[in-house]
Motif scaffolding. Structure first.
Motif, PDB file in Angstrom:
ATOM      1  N   LEU A  51      27.503  25.170  64.662  1.00  0.00           N
ATOM      2  CA  LEU A  51      28.685  24.504  65.233  1.00  0.00           C
ATOM      3  C   LEU A  51      29.768  24.393  64.149  1.00  0.00           C
ATOM      4  O   LEU A  51      29.457  24.141  62.988  1.00  0.00           O
ATOM      5  CB  LEU A  51      28.299  23.099  65.735  1.00  0.00           C
ATOM      6  CG  LEU A  51      29.321  22.401  66.634  1.00  0.00           C
ATOM      7  CD1 LEU A  51      29.378  23.060  68.014  1.00  0.00           C
ATOM      8  CD2 LEU A  51      28.976  20.914  66.796  1.00  0.00           C
ATOM      9  N   ASP A  52      31.020  24.601  64.530  1.00  0.00           N
ATOM     10  CA  ASP A  52      32.125  24.564  63.563  1.00  0.00           C
ATOM     11  C   ASP A  52      32.396  23.107  63.154  1.00  0.00           C
ATOM     12  O   ASP A  52      33.125  22.388  63.826  1.00  0.00           O
ATOM     13  CB  ASP A  52      33.372  25.194  64.218  1.00  0.00           C
ATOM     14  CG  ASP A  52      34.559  25.229  63.272  1.00  0.00           C
ATOM     15  OD1 ASP A  52      34.365  25.014  62.060  1.00  0.00           O
ATOM     16  OD2 ASP A  52      35.684  25.476  63.754  1.00  0.00           O
ATOM     17  N   VAL A  53      31.753  22.695  62.040  1.00  0.00           N
ATOM     18  CA  VAL A  53      31.869  21.297  61.599  1.00  0.00           C
ATOM     19  C   VAL A  53      32.407  21.239  60.176  1.00  0.00           C
ATOM     20  O   VAL A  53      31.916  21.943  59.300  1.00  0.00           O
ATOM     21  CB  VAL A  53      30.491  20.594  61.617  1.00  0.00           C
ATOM     22  CG1 VAL A  53      30.580  19.192  61.048  1.00  0.00           C
ATOM     23  CG2 VAL A  53      29.959  20.505  63.027  1.00  0.00           C
ATOM     24  N   LEU A  54      33.409  20.410  59.969  1.00  0.00           N
ATOM     25  CA  LEU A  54      33.885  20.156  58.611  1.00  0.00           C
ATOM     26  C   LEU A  54      33.381  18.777  58.198  1.00  0.00           C
ATOM     27  O   LEU A  54      33.744  17.765  58.813  1.00  0.00           O
ATOM     28  CB  LEU A  54      35.422  20.197  58.569  1.00  0.00           C
ATOM     29  CG  LEU A  54      36.074  19.810  57.231  1.00  0.00           C
ATOM     30  CD1 LEU A  54      35.657  20.752  56.104  1.00  0.00           C
ATOM     31  CD2 LEU A  54      37.607  19.794  57.366  1.00  0.00           C
ATOM     32  N   LEU A 220      39.250  11.933  77.284  1.00  0.00           N
ATOM     33  CA  LEU A 220      40.658  11.756  76.928  1.00  0.00           C
ATOM     34  C   LEU A 220      41.282  13.086  76.483  1.00  0.00           C
ATOM     35  O   LEU A 220      42.433  13.400  76.813  1.00  0.00           O
ATOM     36  CB  LEU A 220      40.750  10.718  75.810  1.00  0.00           C
ATOM     37  CG  LEU A 220      42.110  10.142  75.485  1.00  0.00           C
ATOM     38  CD1 LEU A 220      42.802   9.597  76.718  1.00  0.00           C
ATOM     39  CD2 LEU A 220      41.957   9.015  74.453  1.00  0.00           C
ATOM     40  N   ILE A 221      40.508  13.869  75.751  1.00  0.00           N
ATOM     41  CA  ILE A 221      41.028  15.175  75.299  1.00  0.00           C
ATOM     42  C   ILE A 221      41.344  16.055  76.505  1.00  0.00           C
ATOM     43  O   ILE A 221      42.375  16.727  76.566  1.00  0.00           O
ATOM     44  CB  ILE A 221      40.030  15.851  74.326  1.00  0.00           C
ATOM     45  CG1 ILE A 221      40.056  15.110  72.985  1.00  0.00           C
ATOM     46  CG2 ILE A 221      40.353  17.336  74.136  1.00  0.00           C
ATOM     47  CD1 ILE A 221      39.162  15.654  71.910  1.00  0.00           C
ATOM     48  N   SER A 265      30.696  19.735  72.607  1.00  0.00           N
ATOM     49  CA  SER A 265      30.900  21.149  72.235  1.00  0.00           C
ATOM     50  C   SER A 265      31.651  21.935  73.314  1.00  0.00           C
ATOM     51  O   SER A 265      32.326  22.917  73.001  1.00  0.00           O
ATOM     52  CB  SER A 265      29.592  21.828  71.853  1.00  0.00           C
ATOM     53  OG  SER A 265      28.735  21.844  72.945  1.00  0.00           O
ATOM     54  N   HIS A 266      31.584  21.492  74.587  1.00  0.00           N
ATOM     55  CA  HIS A 266      32.295  22.228  75.658  1.00  0.00           C
ATOM     56  C   HIS A 266      33.814  22.235  75.429  1.00  0.00           C
ATOM     57  O   HIS A 266      34.520  23.060  75.979  1.00  0.00           O
ATOM     58  CB  HIS A 266      31.992  21.608  77.027  1.00  0.00           C
ATOM     59  CG  HIS A 266      32.540  20.212  77.189  1.00  0.00           C
ATOM     60  ND1 HIS A 266      31.940  19.106  76.630  1.00  0.00           N
ATOM     61  CD2 HIS A 266      33.651  19.763  77.817  1.00  0.00           C
ATOM     62  CE1 HIS A 266      32.663  18.031  76.917  1.00  0.00           C
ATOM     63  NE2 HIS A 266      33.704  18.398  77.645  1.00  0.00           N
ATOM     64  N   GLN A 270      37.298  22.092  66.771  1.00  0.00           N
ATOM     65  CA  GLN A 270      36.642  21.989  65.477  1.00  0.00           C
ATOM     66  C   GLN A 270      36.218  20.528  65.321  1.00  0.00           C
ATOM     67  O   GLN A 270      37.014  19.611  65.561  1.00  0.00           O
ATOM     68  CB  GLN A 270      37.593  22.349  64.335  1.00  0.00           C
ATOM     69  CG  GLN A 270      36.881  22.219  62.996  1.00  0.00           C
ATOM     70  CD  GLN A 270      37.821  22.205  61.797  1.00  0.00           C
ATOM     71  OE1 GLN A 270      38.971  21.797  61.902  1.00  0.00           O
ATOM     72  NE2 GLN A 270      37.302  22.646  60.671  1.00  0.00           N
ATOM     73  N   ILE A 271      34.969  20.315  64.911  1.00  0.00           N
ATOM     74  CA  ILE A 271      34.474  18.948  64.747  1.00  0.00           C
ATOM     75  C   ILE A 271      34.587  18.550  63.275  1.00  0.00           C
ATOM     76  O   ILE A 271      34.201  19.319  62.387  1.00  0.00           O
ATOM     77  CB  ILE A 271      32.989  18.836  65.190  1.00  0.00           C
ATOM     78  CG1 ILE A 271      32.814  19.322  66.639  1.00  0.00           C
ATOM     79  CG2 ILE A 271      32.473  17.405  65.032  1.00  0.00           C
ATOM     80  CD1 ILE A 271      33.583  18.533  67.666  1.00  0.00           C
TER      81      ILE A 271
END
Ligand code: LLP
Length: 420
Positions: A51-54, A220-221, A265-266, A270-271
């Motif tokens: 998963l794209d996580v910073l 909300l997003i 994730s849906h 970017q998390i």
């Protein structure tokens, strides 16, 4: 994983004896394990898989340059709340493009500094802050990437002083005003809205409050996207708790990550995650020496050379920290109150604690103080700030020396009419 183990009754950190460090450094001192920092970071990182996580280490938990540098080398970003923390993160080698800037009262100067450095994003918490940031960015010919920190009105079920996501708390944009403020942001020249952010509190040991908040923010997003905003980032804050009493770790990073994937994730965002305590909390101990053993009328006291100014969590949050003898060569246990030398009854680390009987000169360790320990220390009672030591396998280094008395008293200046 515990990196502070007993070998033949003597506490070691990685492959160094705690007592040997005490001999060289003197007491009290904070002691951190590099292996523990790496273990915690990797656990977190691996839990999210592809998963794209910073991961942005919340440096407020422990701002020592060597600690931040350790995370920088592992690829971490940083969550900062002041220009000072930003400078520390940059100096330790965290690239500006991995720095997110939180906080309810960013000043004009701080905004300008952050814009000049080119940080990744500002987490904006109010309308006045939004206008101020747009003005500063426009003046500098820049555009600030922002997320709005929203207040999801969720109970984090943690200590009241570290709970931040209820509507009565000072943090975040009120839930009901988010659509409106996003519309305002879209009209400002110095601002580019890129996402939403939240942080509901600290030392959270249940998944439910996180899940409730993450579901709310996901909804909300979707609404904001329908309103025409391009939302590409979701910053979930920090807050994951750690064990303080030798209990099992809950929730596990894998459980937390699985929930994050399931709930958000849906969105394809970017998390960003801002863990502080989870990365450093269990990686540090405070080593202190018994000065006197005192028999009071009702209690027995171990009076130690560390105090509330060195570690404020017990007196400030009634926090429980395990306290153990550095030498555990016998099994006897006795009840003691463990207190410091400061002239306040609140200078108490533990009451009625079962611990190995100790004598003047013996060493003890207060566990799980790597987060919000040294960073919250003060020089109250004109006590010198406690040094910090970092261990790496068989070696150790003093990563912040004990200041001299001249260092402390020399900060004051005599008023001219008194110095004649
Ligand atoms: N992000 C934001 C915006 C925060 O305010 C905090 C912590 C964090 C991340 C990191 O949270 P963590 O993962 O460490 O829970 N001094 C208190 C804790 C204060 C936490 C403040 N904010 C204590 O000793 O318990």
């Amino acid at each position: 994983m515990n990196f502070f183990e007993y070998r033949d009754g003597e506490m070691t950190v990685e492959n160094v004896k705690v007592a040997d460090i005490a001999k060289q450094v003197g007491t009290p001192f904070y002691l951190y394990s590099s292996a523990s920092l790496a273990y915690q970071y990797n656990q977190f990182k691996e839990a999210f898989g592809d998963l794209d996580v910073l991961i942005c280490y919340a440096v407020k938990a422990n701002t020592n340059q060597s600690v931040i540098k350790s995370f920088a080398e592992m690829g971490s970003g940083a969550d900062v709340v002041s220009e000072g923390e930003m400078r520390r993160a940059l100096l330790a080698g965290i690239p500006a493009k991995k720095i997110v800037y939180s906080g309810v009262a960013k000043t004009v100067d701080e905004m300008a500094f952050a814009l000049e450095q080119g940080i990744y994003q500002f987490n904006v918490e109010s309308e006045p802050e939004l206008y101020q940031l747009s003005e500063v960015a426009t003046r500098l010919g820049k555009v600030a990437d922002i997320t709005f920190r929203v207040n999801p009105d969720v109970d984090a079920k943690t200590h009241a002083k570290i709970s931040t996501g209820k509507s009565e708390n000072k943090f975040g944009v009120p839930w009901v005003n988010v659509r409106e403020i996003c519309a305002t942001a879209a009209s400002l020249s110095g601002i580019k809205l890129v996402g939403l952010d939240l942080h509901i509190g600290s030392q959270i040991t249940e998944l439910d409050p996180f899940e409730e908040a993450f579901k709310r923010i996901s909804g909300l997003i979707e609404t904001l996207r329908e309103d025409g905003h391009e939302i590409t980032r979701l910053d979930l804050g920090g807050g994951l708790g750690i064990p303080y009493q030798g209990e099992e770790l809950t929730p596990l990073p894998a459980e937390y990550a699985e929930m994050v994937k399931r709930v958000v994730s849906h969105l394809g965002c970017q998390i960003i995650i801002e863990p502080g305590r989870f990365l450093v909390g269990n990686a540090g101990i405070l080593v202190s020496k018994v000065v006197y053993v005192k028999k009071g009328q009702e209690r027995k006291f171990l009076i130690v050379d560390a105090a509330m100014n060195d570690l404020v969590r017990p007196s400030m949050y009634d926090a429980y920290h395990e306290i153990v003898s550095v030498n555990e060569s016998h099994q006897d246990r006795e009840l003691f109150d463990i207190v410091g030398p400061v002239c306040e009854t609140g200078d108490t680390f533990a009451t009625n604690r079962l611990i190995t009987p100790m004598e003047s000169g013996d060493l003890l360790a207060i566990r799980s103080v790597g987060a919000y320990g040294a960073v919250m220390a003060s020089t109250y009672n004109t006590r010198r700030l406690v040094p910090e030591v970092l261990v790496n396998d068989k070696e150790f280094a003093i990563v912040r020396p004990r200041p001299t008395y001249d260092d402390i008293i020399g900060l004051d200046q005599l008023a001219p009419w008194l110095s004649k």
